[in-house]
Enzyme design. Structure first.
Site, short mmCIF file in Angstrom:
data_model
loop_
_atom_site.label_atom_id
_atom_site.label_comp_id
_atom_site.label_asym_id
_atom_site.label_seq_id
_atom_site.Cartn_x
_atom_site.Cartn_y
_atom_site.Cartn_z
N LYS A 1 0.86 -1.19 0.00
CA LYS A 1 0.00 0.00 0.00
C LYS A 1 0.90 1.24 0.00
O LYS A 1 1.75 1.38 0.87
CB LYS A 1 -0.91 0.00 1.22
CG LYS A 1 -1.73 1.28 1.34
CD LYS A 1 -2.74 1.21 2.45
CE LYS A 1 -3.45 2.55 2.59
NZ LYS A 1 -4.46 2.55 3.66
N LYS B 1 -2.31 -1.69 -3.74
CA LYS B 1 -3.16 -0.50 -3.69
C LYS B 1 -2.34 0.76 -3.78
O LYS B 1 -1.37 0.87 -3.06
CB LYS B 1 -3.91 -0.53 -2.35
CG LYS B 1 -4.76 0.67 -2.09
CD LYS B 1 -5.36 0.58 -0.73
CE LYS B 1 -6.04 1.90 -0.45
NZ LYS B 1 -6.31 2.09 0.93
C1 PBG Z 1 -7.45 3.56 5.63
C2 PBG Z 1 -7.63 3.43 4.18
C3 PBG Z 1 -7.44 4.37 3.16
C4 PBG Z 1 -7.95 3.79 2.01
C5 PBG Z 1 -8.37 2.51 2.33
N1 PBG Z 1 -8.14 2.29 3.67
C6 PBG Z 1 -6.97 5.76 3.23
C7 PBG Z 1 -5.58 6.07 3.49
O1 PBG Z 1 -4.72 5.22 3.68
O2 PBG Z 1 -5.32 7.26 3.58
C8 PBG Z 1 -8.02 4.47 0.68
C9 PBG Z 1 -9.13 3.99 -0.20
C10 PBG Z 1 -9.44 4.86 -1.34
O3 PBG Z 1 -8.79 5.89 -1.61
O4 PBG Z 1 -10.41 4.52 -2.04
N2 PBG Z 1 -6.27 3.36 6.16
#
Ligand code: PBG
Length: 324
Positions: free
Chosen positions: A195, A248
């Protein structure tokens, strides 16, 4: 044999042939719809930066999943947006927390819908970071403890799969231990393993009210240029006991998805994040692109790169265009 004997266009000339030769197909079975759940009742409020996406109260989300099932979508991932936030994110693992109540209500209304939960603290902390703060930074190990308790509370509420998205080190092992130690050996872990600290999360942070109040997430989410490091992250989560791995965002990181497909036998998920969705919607609103075709093309690219599961805000919309 090459041109003029070989003519690639020969097999491209009709929709019949194109259909017969299509190498990749999208199926409803592999789409996962994210749902945002807020406090209150009777709430169904649009997320301005994500056309077609709403935030639902628990009663409404239980209704909404019927529509999701009718569309042929079998899996959702829940994000909770509590009213009260504090430094340790107390709402995240509360037995009567927003996600816990939503899971119960959804399972009561649609027992065989696969319910996944996003496991993170950022929606629950007043500072908006994904863990506990010490010295202006997220303190890894105490955060992992909170995350394990959060995952356990989701399992107790009835979640089928917990999906940690915090990017703390060691959280998959801690969550596995918490689940196994409390009689939830069959709750699976989908780890947001690779991520990235991405600009494409912008619209989500509006929807989830989880923008960090100071600094950014770069000390825990990955640096976008790093590919070998992403493979290490995925390998570590696999070794810690993850059942499935997630990359992601999706479209800007297809190379990693393809690498992971070659390297690992685990199921792979890709998250078409809020910004990827919003860009397509925004350009389509201006008639700058054909939104439906662009959405379908983005999703098929993610599948072609190697995803088994695709998390997408367009799941229901796209399901309507797919063959059952
Ligand atoms: C929470 C999380 C996020 C997303 C999914 N889980 C936000 C982040 O890390 O700031 C992003 C999902 C999206 O942008 O659709 N930790």
């Amino acid at each position: 044999m090459s041109y003029p004997i070989t003519r690639m266009r020969r097999l491209r000339g009709s929709e019949r042939l194109r259909q017969m030769l299509r190498e990749t197909r999208l199926s409803r079975d592999e789409l996962i719809l994210p749902l945002f759940v807020v406090e209150g009742s009777g709430v169904r409020e649009p997320v301005v930066s994500m056309p077609g996406v709403f935030r639902y109260s628990v009663d409404k989300v239980a209704e909404e999943v019927k529509r999701v099932r009718d569309a042929g979508i079998h899996a959702v991932i829940l994000f909770g947006i509590p009213d009260a936030k504090d430094a340790r994110g107390s709402g995240a693992d509360a037995a009567d927390g927003i996600v816990q109540r939503a899971v119960e209500a959804i399972k009561a209304s649609e027992p065989d819908l696969c319910v996944m939960t996003d496991v993170c603290l950022c929606e629950y902390t007043d500072h908006g970071h994904c863990g506990i703060i010490a010295n202006q930074d997220v303190d890894n190990d105490p955060s992992v403890e909170r995350l394990a308790l959060t995952a356990l509370s989701h399992a107790r509420a009835g979640a089928d799969i917990v999906a940690p998205s915090d990017m703390m080190d060691g959280r998959v092992a801690a969550i596995r231990a918490a689940l196994d130690g409390n009689d939830f050996p069959n709750v699976a872990i989908l780890s947001y393993a690779a991520k990235f600290a991405s600009a494409f999360y912008g619209p989500f942070r509006d929807a989830a009210e989880s923008t960090p109040q100071f600094g950014d997430r770069r000390s825990y989410q990955m640096d976008p240029p790093n590919r070998r490091e992403a493979m290490r992250e995925m390998r570590l989560d696999l070794e810690e006991g993850a059942d499935a791995l997630m990359v992601k965002p999706a479209l800007p990181y297809l190379d990693l998805l393809a690498d992971a497909r070659r390297e690992f036998d685990l199921p792979l998920a890709a998250y078409q994040v809020s910004g990827e969705y919003a860009m397509i919607k925004a350009a389509a609103e201006r008639d700058w692109i054909d939104g439906e075709r662009a959405m379908d093309e983005a999703l098929i690219a993610i599948k072609r790169a190697g995803a088994n599961w695709i998390v997408t805000y367009a799941a229901v919309e796209v399901a309507g265009r797919l063959k059952p």
